[in-house]
Design a protein around this motif. Structure first.
Motif, mmCIF file in Angstrom:
data_model
loop_
_atom_site.group_PDB
_atom_site.id
_atom_site.type_symbol
_atom_site.label_atom_id
_atom_site.label_comp_id
_atom_site.label_asym_id
_atom_site.label_seq_id
_atom_site.Cartn_x
_atom_site.Cartn_y
_atom_site.Cartn_z
ATOM 1 N N LEU A 250 10.189 -0.186 -1.707
ATOM 2 C CA LEU A 250 8.764 -0.251 -1.372
ATOM 3 C C LEU A 250 7.922 -0.657 -2.569
ATOM 4 O O LEU A 250 6.948 -1.399 -2.431
ATOM 5 C CB LEU A 250 8.299 1.100 -0.843
ATOM 6 C CG LEU A 250 8.832 1.517 0.532
ATOM 7 C CD1 LEU A 250 8.434 2.953 0.842
ATOM 8 C CD2 LEU A 250 8.340 0.580 1.620
ATOM 9 N N GLU A 251 8.308 -0.188 -3.761
ATOM 10 C CA GLU A 251 7.564 -0.539 -4.978
ATOM 11 C C GLU A 251 7.540 -2.040 -5.227
ATOM 12 O O GLU A 251 6.618 -2.557 -5.837
ATOM 13 C CB GLU A 251 8.178 0.165 -6.187
ATOM 14 C CG GLU A 251 7.605 1.529 -6.468
ATOM 15 C CD GLU A 251 7.958 2.010 -7.861
ATOM 16 O OE1 GLU A 251 9.041 1.653 -8.352
ATOM 17 O OE2 GLU A 251 7.151 2.733 -8.461
ATOM 18 N N LYS A 255 1.214 -4.931 -2.618
ATOM 19 C CA LYS A 255 0.429 -3.768 -2.196
ATOM 20 C C LYS A 255 -0.285 -4.000 -0.861
ATOM 21 O O LYS A 255 -0.502 -3.054 -0.093
ATOM 22 C CB LYS A 255 -0.566 -3.381 -3.282
ATOM 23 C CG LYS A 255 0.099 -2.725 -4.487
ATOM 24 C CD LYS A 255 -0.895 -2.086 -5.423
ATOM 25 C CE LYS A 255 -0.182 -1.339 -6.548
ATOM 26 N NZ LYS A 255 -1.116 -0.667 -7.469
ATOM 27 N N LEU A 258 2.101 -3.010 1.773
ATOM 28 C CA LEU A 258 2.230 -1.558 1.850
ATOM 29 C C LEU A 258 1.019 -0.964 2.570
ATOM 30 O O LEU A 258 1.159 -0.009 3.349
ATOM 31 C CB LEU A 258 2.338 -0.967 0.440
ATOM 32 C CG LEU A 258 3.624 -1.284 -0.326
ATOM 33 C CD1 LEU A 258 3.549 -0.721 -1.738
ATOM 34 C CD2 LEU A 258 4.841 -0.718 0.384
ATOM 35 N N LYS A 259 -0.165 -1.532 2.317
ATOM 36 C CA LYS A 259 -1.377 -1.050 2.987
ATOM 37 C C LYS A 259 -1.264 -1.262 4.494
ATOM 38 O O LYS A 259 -1.671 -0.394 5.284
ATOM 39 C CB LYS A 259 -2.590 -1.808 2.439
ATOM 40 C CG LYS A 259 -3.925 -1.381 3.033
ATOM 41 C CD LYS A 259 -4.289 0.030 2.609
ATOM 42 C CE LYS A 259 -5.746 0.357 2.920
ATOM 43 N NZ LYS A 259 -6.103 0.197 4.335
ATOM 44 N N LEU A 262 0.984 1.400 5.839
ATOM 45 C CA LEU A 262 0.306 2.690 5.807
ATOM 46 C C LEU A 262 -0.664 2.816 6.977
ATOM 47 O O LEU A 262 -0.763 3.877 7.607
ATOM 48 C CB LEU A 262 -0.434 2.858 4.477
ATOM 49 C CG LEU A 262 -0.975 4.254 4.157
ATOM 50 C CD1 LEU A 262 0.160 5.265 4.107
ATOM 51 C CD2 LEU A 262 -1.718 4.239 2.835
ATOM 52 N N LEU A 333 7.619 8.735 4.099
ATOM 53 C CA LEU A 333 7.264 7.337 3.835
ATOM 54 C C LEU A 333 5.781 7.199 3.509
ATOM 55 O O LEU A 333 5.400 6.506 2.565
ATOM 56 C CB LEU A 333 7.595 6.478 5.061
ATOM 57 C CG LEU A 333 8.993 5.890 5.161
ATOM 58 C CD1 LEU A 333 9.164 5.205 6.502
ATOM 59 C CD2 LEU A 333 9.264 4.922 4.029
ATOM 60 N N ILE A 337 4.236 5.704 -0.037
ATOM 61 C CA ILE A 337 3.385 4.510 -0.028
ATOM 62 C C ILE A 337 2.004 4.832 -0.623
ATOM 63 O O ILE A 337 1.444 4.047 -1.391
ATOM 64 C CB ILE A 337 3.254 3.940 1.395
ATOM 65 C CG1 ILE A 337 4.611 3.399 1.880
ATOM 66 C CG2 ILE A 337 2.194 2.825 1.438
ATOM 67 C CD1 ILE A 337 4.606 2.955 3.325
ATOM 68 N N ARG A 338 1.454 5.981 -0.275
ATOM 69 C CA ARG A 338 0.148 6.384 -0.802
ATOM 70 C C ARG A 338 0.185 6.458 -2.330
ATOM 71 O O ARG A 338 -0.752 6.027 -3.017
ATOM 72 C CB ARG A 338 -0.282 7.725 -0.239
ATOM 73 C CG ARG A 338 -0.699 7.694 1.217
ATOM 74 C CD ARG A 338 -1.161 9.063 1.698
ATOM 75 N NE ARG A 338 -2.494 9.374 1.224
ATOM 76 C CZ ARG A 338 -2.765 10.218 0.228
ATOM 77 N NH1 ARG A 338 -1.783 10.830 -0.412
ATOM 78 N NH2 ARG A 338 -3.999 10.451 -0.140
ATOM 79 N N ILE A 340 2.257 4.865 -4.349
ATOM 80 C CA ILE A 340 2.499 3.544 -4.946
ATOM 81 C C ILE A 340 1.215 2.720 -5.011
ATOM 82 O O ILE A 340 0.943 2.028 -5.990
ATOM 83 C CB ILE A 340 3.582 2.791 -4.149
ATOM 84 C CG1 ILE A 340 4.942 3.454 -4.342
ATOM 85 C CG2 ILE A 340 3.654 1.323 -4.586
ATOM 86 C CD1 ILE A 340 6.043 2.882 -3.480
ATOM 87 N N ILE A 341 0.397 2.797 -3.950
ATOM 88 C CA ILE A 341 -0.791 1.918 -3.905
ATOM 89 C C ILE A 341 -2.028 2.548 -4.521
ATOM 90 O O ILE A 341 -3.100 1.953 -4.517
ATOM 91 C CB ILE A 341 -1.104 1.492 -2.451
ATOM 92 C CG1 ILE A 341 -1.509 2.711 -1.599
ATOM 93 C CG2 ILE A 341 0.055 0.755 -1.844
ATOM 94 C CD1 ILE A 341 -1.908 2.326 -0.183
#
Length: 342
Positions: A250-251, A255, A258-259, A262, A333, A337-338, A340-341
């Motif tokens: 995921l990293e 971004k 990823l958003k 999310l 998950l 994700i939260r 990371i971003i």
């Protein structure tokens, strides 16, 4: 010595595609083409337009040689300069550094295949099943941890002081080991350190590798696991790279992607729960204890009814009942994700 030299030149060929012939300082060909005797009356790097070759002196393992590359452009001169410096580095690494210093260079991926083979031969080390664990603290106990681990480990394992806050442990994995898993072994290390130093470190476990040259991969994986774990607000305990393969994947995504994920996974009404540190820590402990209410309650010294109340609150706020595996995965998950971003 000649075999080591041939391995060194072969490594250059594999990495650059350039064929290098090697001559003695009296002009006789040692190996490579062409076999003709060459003129040795030059210094440094010499371009011979007639022979359409670039010649250069280089030192390897305290012996002088002459290298020959076909071509007379600036590119060949640059490659010759590179080989000269690489030969000096190879000689320095294998002759002047201690075993521990060389192992540290292996972990950081600073040695090429030829250099690793020289290191293995010098210290009679064979490829086997290995794993790298990193032990980190706040900098106050690193030296004590290093000395403690050195005094405990077997001769087949190695402890290395990496920096002011990290010790690396290269662990040989044995089939008939006393510990059922590396996680169990890491738990033992933490307990030992706590009993001796009264401090609980963070132990990160990299993946298993079968060659000394791949220790850098396991080391990098352990550092990645530690980095993700710290981002999640943890500074002690055991974390394995295998637990965070998904997080690593995921990293590496943009971004904005990823958003999008999310937005799909999380309702706006869930923000209050995910911003509540107490709720997040409760959920993480619940995951660590395999979604077992009784075990989690015991481990975090929380009354069972209080824990159930928090799990119910998480479900009301997010729509996810993390007592169920699928919902637990979704919650996990979202939280990764939260972080990371941010």
């Amino acid at each position: 010595m000649q075999n080591n030299l041939m391995d060194f030149i072969e490594e250059i060929r594999k990495n650059t595609g350039v064929e290098v012939a090697v001559y003695s300082t009296d002009g006789a060909c040692i190996f490579g083409e062409p076999k003709e005797k060459i003129d040795t009356k030059f210094c440094g790097i010499y371009v011979n337009a007639e022979k359409k070759s670039t010649f250069f002196y280089f030192e390897y393992k305290s012996n002088q040689y002459i290298g020959r590359i076909k071509g007379i452009t600036q590119s060949e001169k640059t490659i010759a300069s590179f080989i000269i410096k690489l030969a000096e580095k190879d000689s320095f690494l294998t002759s002047n550094k201690s075993k521990t210093e060389l192992l540290k260079s292996v972990l950081f991926g600073e040695l090429n295949s030829s250099e690793v083979e020289n290191f293995k031969n010098k210290y009679n080390i064979e490829d086997d099943n290995f794993c790298v664990l990193t032990i980190s603290d706040n900098g106050e106990h690193t030296e004590d941890i290093y000395e403690l681990i050195k005094s405990y480990i077997s001769n087949e394992d190695s402890a290395i002081r990496i920096d002011e806050t990290h010790v690396a442990l290269i662990k040989k994995i044995e089939r008939d080991a006393e510990y059922r898993s590396l996680n169990e072994y890491a738990e033992f290390l933490i307990q030992m350190i706590f009993e001796e130093i009264s401090f609980t470190p963070l132990v990160a476990i990299g993946g298993n590798v079968k060659k000394i040259k791949d220790l850098s991969v396991s080391f990098s994986q352990a550092k990645t696991a530690e980095s993700i774990y710290v981002k999640l607000g943890e500074n002690s305990g055991v974390v394995s790279y295998k637990n965070f393969l998904l997080g690593k994947m995921l990293e590496e995504l943009p971004k904005y992607r990823l958003k999008e994920f999310l937005d799909i996974l999380k309702d706006d009404s869930a923000n209050e729960i995910f911003e509540d540190e107490e709720m997040i820590k409760t959920a993480e402990e619940f995951f660590k204890n395999n979604l077992n209410v009784s075990e989690t309650s015991r481990k975090i010294y929380l009354h069972r009814n209080t824990l159930i109340y928090r799990l119910d609150k998480i479900e009301r706020g997010t729509g996810l009942d993390i007592r169920k595996f699928d919902d637990a995965v979704s919650f996990y998950l979202i939280n990764i994700i939260r972080e990371i971003i941010k």
